[in-house]
Write a protein that holds these residues in place. Structure first.
Motif, PDB file in Angstrom:
ATOM      1  N   VAL A  44       0.849  -1.205   0.000  1.00 23.80           N
ATOM      2  CA  VAL A  44       0.000   0.000   0.000  1.00 23.80           C
ATOM      3  C   VAL A  44       0.879   1.247   0.000  1.00 23.80           C
ATOM      4  CG1 VAL A  44      -1.660   1.336   1.342  1.00 23.80           C
ATOM      5  CG2 VAL A  44      -1.993  -1.113   1.050  1.00 23.80           C
ATOM      6  N   ARG A  45       1.912   1.249   0.803  1.00 24.17           N
ATOM      7  CA  ARG A  45       2.828   2.389   0.852  1.00 24.17           C
ATOM      8  C   ARG A  45       3.469   2.650  -0.507  1.00 24.17           C
ATOM      9  NH1 ARG A  45       6.164   0.502   4.901  1.00 24.17           N
ATOM     10  NH2 ARG A  45       4.427   0.174   6.282  1.00 24.17           N
ATOM     11  N   ARG A  46       3.924   1.592  -1.155  1.00 22.21           N
ATOM     12  CA  ARG A  46       4.545   1.741  -2.477  1.00 22.21           C
ATOM     13  C   ARG A  46       3.552   2.268  -3.506  1.00 22.21           C
ATOM     14  NH1 ARG A  46       7.207  -3.097  -0.930  1.00 22.21           N
ATOM     15  NH2 ARG A  46       5.658  -4.348  -2.023  1.00 22.21           N
ATOM     16  N   VAL A  47       2.332   1.761  -3.477  1.00 24.76           N
ATOM     17  CA  VAL A  47       1.310   2.208  -4.423  1.00 24.76           C
ATOM     18  C   VAL A  47       0.963   3.672  -4.182  1.00 24.76           C
ATOM     19  CG1 VAL A  47      -1.109   1.926  -5.090  1.00 24.76           C
ATOM     20  CG2 VAL A  47       0.350  -0.082  -4.839  1.00 24.76           C
ATOM     21  N   VAL A  48       0.793   4.056  -2.922  1.00 22.95           N
ATOM     22  CA  VAL A  48       0.442   5.444  -2.594  1.00 22.95           C
ATOM     23  C   VAL A  48       1.547   6.400  -3.036  1.00 22.95           C
ATOM     24  CG1 VAL A  48       0.088   7.042  -0.672  1.00 22.95           C
ATOM     25  CG2 VAL A  48      -1.171   4.903  -0.753  1.00 22.95           C
ATOM     26  N   VAL A  49       2.785   6.043  -2.777  1.00 20.19           N
ATOM     27  CA  VAL A  49       3.895   6.908  -3.179  1.00 20.19           C
ATOM     28  C   VAL A  49       3.978   6.990  -4.704  1.00 20.19           C
ATOM     29  CG1 VAL A  49       6.414   7.121  -3.190  1.00 20.19           C
ATOM     30  CG2 VAL A  49       5.213   6.617  -1.058  1.00 20.19           C
ATOM     31  N   ALA A  50       3.854   5.864  -5.385  1.00 19.02           N
ATOM     32  CA  ALA A  50       3.942   5.861  -6.849  1.00 19.02           C
ATOM     33  C   ALA A  50       2.807   6.668  -7.471  1.00 19.02           C
ATOM     34  CB  ALA A  50       3.924   4.430  -7.371  1.00 19.02           C
ATOM     35  N   LEU A  51       1.582   6.477  -6.985  1.00 16.79           N
ATOM     36  CA  LEU A  51       0.450   7.232  -7.526  1.00 16.79           C
ATOM     37  C   LEU A  51       0.571   8.716  -7.214  1.00 16.79           C
ATOM     38  CD1 LEU A  51      -2.552   4.865  -6.761  1.00 16.79           C
ATOM     39  CD2 LEU A  51      -1.582   5.421  -8.991  1.00 16.79           C
ATOM     40  N   GLY A  52       0.996   9.043  -6.010  1.00 14.32           N
ATOM     41  CA  GLY A  52       1.137  10.447  -5.643  1.00 14.32           C
ATOM     42  C   GLY A  52       2.197  11.165  -6.460  1.00 14.32           C
ATOM     43  N   VAL A  53       3.347  10.548  -6.593  1.00 11.85           N
ATOM     44  CA  VAL A  53       4.430  11.165  -7.371  1.00 11.85           C
ATOM     45  C   VAL A  53       4.047  11.236  -8.847  1.00 11.85           C
ATOM     46  CG1 VAL A  53       6.816  10.847  -8.143  1.00 11.85           C
ATOM     47  CG2 VAL A  53       6.242  10.570  -5.738  1.00 11.85           C
ATOM     48  N   GLY A  54       3.473  10.163  -9.365  1.00 13.02           N
ATOM     49  CA  GLY A  54       3.056  10.166 -10.768  1.00 13.02           C
ATOM     50  C   GLY A  54       1.982  11.203 -11.045  1.00 13.02           C
ATOM     51  N   GLY A  55       1.000  11.300 -10.160  1.00  6.23           N
ATOM     52  CA  GLY A  55      -0.046  12.307 -10.329  1.00  6.23           C
ATOM     53  C   GLY A  55       0.499  13.713 -10.236  1.00  6.23           C
ATOM     54  N   TRP A  56       1.421  13.935  -9.309  1.00  6.63           N
ATOM     55  CA  TRP A  56       2.017  15.265  -9.172  1.00  6.63           C
ATOM     56  C   TRP A  56       2.834  15.633 -10.413  1.00  6.63           C
ATOM     57  CZ3 TRP A  56       6.960  17.333  -8.878  1.00  6.63           C
ATOM     58  CH2 TRP A  56       7.020  18.658  -8.469  1.00  6.63           C
ATOM     59  N   LEU A  57       3.580  14.678 -10.938  1.00  8.37           N
ATOM     60  CA  LEU A  57       4.381  14.955 -12.139  1.00  8.37           C
ATOM     61  C   LEU A  57       3.497  15.256 -13.353  1.00  8.37           C
ATOM     62  CD1 LEU A  57       7.259  12.335 -11.810  1.00  8.37           C
ATOM     63  CD2 LEU A  57       7.426  14.815 -11.594  1.00  8.37           C
ATOM     64  N   VAL A  58       2.467  14.459 -13.548  1.00  8.90           N
ATOM     65  CA  VAL A  58       1.577  14.682 -14.694  1.00  8.90           C
ATOM     66  C   VAL A  58       0.816  15.988 -14.525  1.00  8.90           C
ATOM     67  CG1 VAL A  58      -0.489  13.814 -15.867  1.00  8.90           C
ATOM     68  CG2 VAL A  58       1.371  12.253 -15.304  1.00  8.90           C
ATOM     69  N   GLY A  59       0.229  16.207 -13.347  1.00 12.32           N
ATOM     70  CA  GLY A  59      -0.518  17.439 -13.110  1.00 12.32           C
ATOM     71  C   GLY A  59       0.363  18.672 -13.164  1.00 12.32           C
ATOM     72  N   GLY A  60       1.548  18.578 -12.605  1.00 13.44           N
ATOM     73  CA  GLY A  60       2.475  19.701 -12.653  1.00 13.44           C
ATOM     74  C   GLY A  60       2.926  20.008 -14.062  1.00 13.44           C
ATOM     75  N   VAL A  95      -6.013  11.658  -7.830  1.00 16.07           N
ATOM     76  CA  VAL A  95      -5.608  10.284  -8.148  1.00 16.07           C
ATOM     77  C   VAL A  95      -5.645   9.418  -6.890  1.00 16.07           C
ATOM     78  CG1 VAL A  95      -3.617   8.869  -8.815  1.00 16.07           C
ATOM     79  CG2 VAL A  95      -4.232  10.872 -10.164  1.00 16.07           C
ATOM     80  N   LEU A  96      -5.126   9.921  -5.786  1.00 15.36           N
ATOM     81  CA  LEU A  96      -5.117   9.148  -4.540  1.00 15.36           C
ATOM     82  C   LEU A  96      -6.523   8.945  -3.996  1.00 15.36           C
ATOM     83  CD1 LEU A  96      -1.969  10.657  -2.831  1.00 15.36           C
ATOM     84  CD2 LEU A  96      -2.222   8.369  -3.807  1.00 15.36           C
ATOM     85  N   ALA A  97      -7.379   9.959  -4.108  1.00 14.99           N
ATOM     86  CA  ALA A  97      -8.766   9.820  -3.647  1.00 14.99           C
ATOM     87  C   ALA A  97      -9.503   8.768  -4.482  1.00 14.99           C
ATOM     88  CB  ALA A  97      -9.480  11.163  -3.717  1.00 14.99           C
ATOM     89  N   ARG A  98      -9.275   8.770  -5.784  1.00 14.52           N
ATOM     90  CA  ARG A  98      -9.921   7.785  -6.659  1.00 14.52           C
ATOM     91  C   ARG A  98      -9.440   6.375  -6.332  1.00 14.52           C
ATOM     92  NH1 ARG A  98     -12.893   4.619  -9.150  1.00 14.52           N
ATOM     93  NH2 ARG A  98     -12.727   4.312 -11.378  1.00 14.52           N
ATOM     94  N   TRP A  99      -8.156   6.228  -6.074  1.00 14.23           N
ATOM     95  CA  TRP A  99      -7.626   4.903  -5.739  1.00 14.23           C
ATOM     96  C   TRP A  99      -8.183   4.424  -4.395  1.00 14.23           C
ATOM     97  CZ3 TRP A  99      -4.120   3.024  -1.961  1.00 14.23           C
ATOM     98  CH2 TRP A  99      -3.705   1.718  -2.169  1.00 14.23           C
ATOM     99  N   ALA A 100      -8.240   5.318  -3.413  1.00 18.62           N
ATOM    100  CA  ALA A 100      -8.776   4.943  -2.107  1.00 18.62           C
ATOM    101  C   ALA A 100     -10.254   4.568  -2.219  1.00 18.62           C
ATOM    102  CB  ALA A 100      -8.593   6.089  -1.118  1.00 18.62           C
ATOM    103  N   TRP A 101     -11.012   5.301  -3.022  1.00 14.86           N
ATOM    104  CA  TRP A 101     -12.428   4.987  -3.211  1.00 14.86           C
ATOM    105  C   TRP A 101     -12.577   3.612  -3.855  1.00 14.86           C
ATOM    106  CZ3 TRP A 101     -15.025   4.411  -7.950  1.00 14.86           C
ATOM    107  CH2 TRP A 101     -16.407   4.273  -7.834  1.00 14.86           C
ATOM    108  N   ARG A 102     -11.742   3.346  -4.853  1.00 18.84           N
ATOM    109  CA  ARG A 102     -11.832   2.061  -5.544  1.00 18.84           C
ATOM    110  C   ARG A 102     -11.464   0.906  -4.623  1.00 18.84           C
ATOM    111  NH1 ARG A 102      -8.480   0.028 -10.802  1.00 18.84           N
ATOM    112  NH2 ARG A 102      -9.541  -1.959 -10.967  1.00 18.84           N
ATOM    113  N   ILE A 103     -10.411   1.061  -3.842  1.00 22.06           N
ATOM    114  CA  ILE A 103     -10.006   0.001  -2.912  1.00 22.06           C
ATOM    115  C   ILE A 103     -11.097  -0.217  -1.861  1.00 22.06           C
ATOM    116  CG2 ILE A 103      -8.330  -0.585  -1.092  1.00 22.06           C
ATOM    117  CD1 ILE A 103      -7.340  -1.033  -3.945  1.00 22.06           C
ATOM    118  N   GLY A 104     -11.654   0.868  -1.349  1.00 17.70           N
ATOM    119  CA  GLY A 104     -12.731   0.756  -0.361  1.00 17.70           C
ATOM    120  C   GLY A 104     -13.959   0.074  -0.933  1.00 17.70           C
ATOM    121  N   ARG A 105     -14.303   0.395  -2.175  1.00 17.91           N
ATOM    122  CA  ARG A 105     -15.454  -0.223  -2.817  1.00 17.91           C
ATOM    123  C   ARG A 105     -15.202  -1.698  -3.065  1.00 17.91           C
ATOM    124  NH1 ARG A 105     -16.591   1.238  -8.771  1.00 17.91           N
ATOM    125  NH2 ARG A 105     -14.933  -0.283  -8.855  1.00 17.91           N
ATOM    126  N   ASP A 106     -13.990  -2.041  -3.509  1.00 13.39           N
ATOM    127  CA  ASP A 106     -13.665  -3.455  -3.762  1.00 13.39           C
ATOM    128  C   ASP A 106     -13.707  -4.259  -2.474  1.00 13.39           C
ATOM    129  OD1 ASP A 106     -13.376  -2.877  -6.420  1.00 13.39           O
ATOM    130  OD2 ASP A 106     -11.183  -2.928  -6.415  1.00 13.39           O
TER     131      ASP A 106
END
Length: 73
Positions: free
Chosen positions: A8-24, A57-68
């Motif tokens: 979970v830690r690896r996924v959160v860091v990867a999604l956060g950094v990737g989202g920040w890079l793309v959005g930035g 991106v992180l909110a969408r991932w958390a929502w999806r994991i919670g729903r699953d």
């Protein structure tokens, strides 16, 4: 889907950094494109759209994991 805490830690860091890079990158591209853009045009992307996209991106991932997890129960 059950993930270990390390996964979970690896996924959160990867999604956060990737989202920040793309959005930035997109924010900097949009804000610095006009000919009259000042020398601080990149701040809007780096401090505005980058964190915004990373949060979405992180909110969408958390929502999806919670729903699953709720569907699996």
């Amino acid at each position: 889907m059950h993930l270990s805490a390390a996964a979970v830690r690896r996924v959160v860091v990867a999604l956060g950094v990737g989202g920040w890079l793309v959005g930035g990158s997109l924010g900097i591209w949009a804000l610095c494109a006009p000919a009259n853009a000042g020398n601080l045009c990149g701040l809007g992307g780096a401090l505005g759209s980058g964190p915004l996209v990373a949060g979405l991106v992180l909110a969408r991932w958390a929502w999806r994991i919670g729903r699953d997890d709720a569907d699996a129960a």
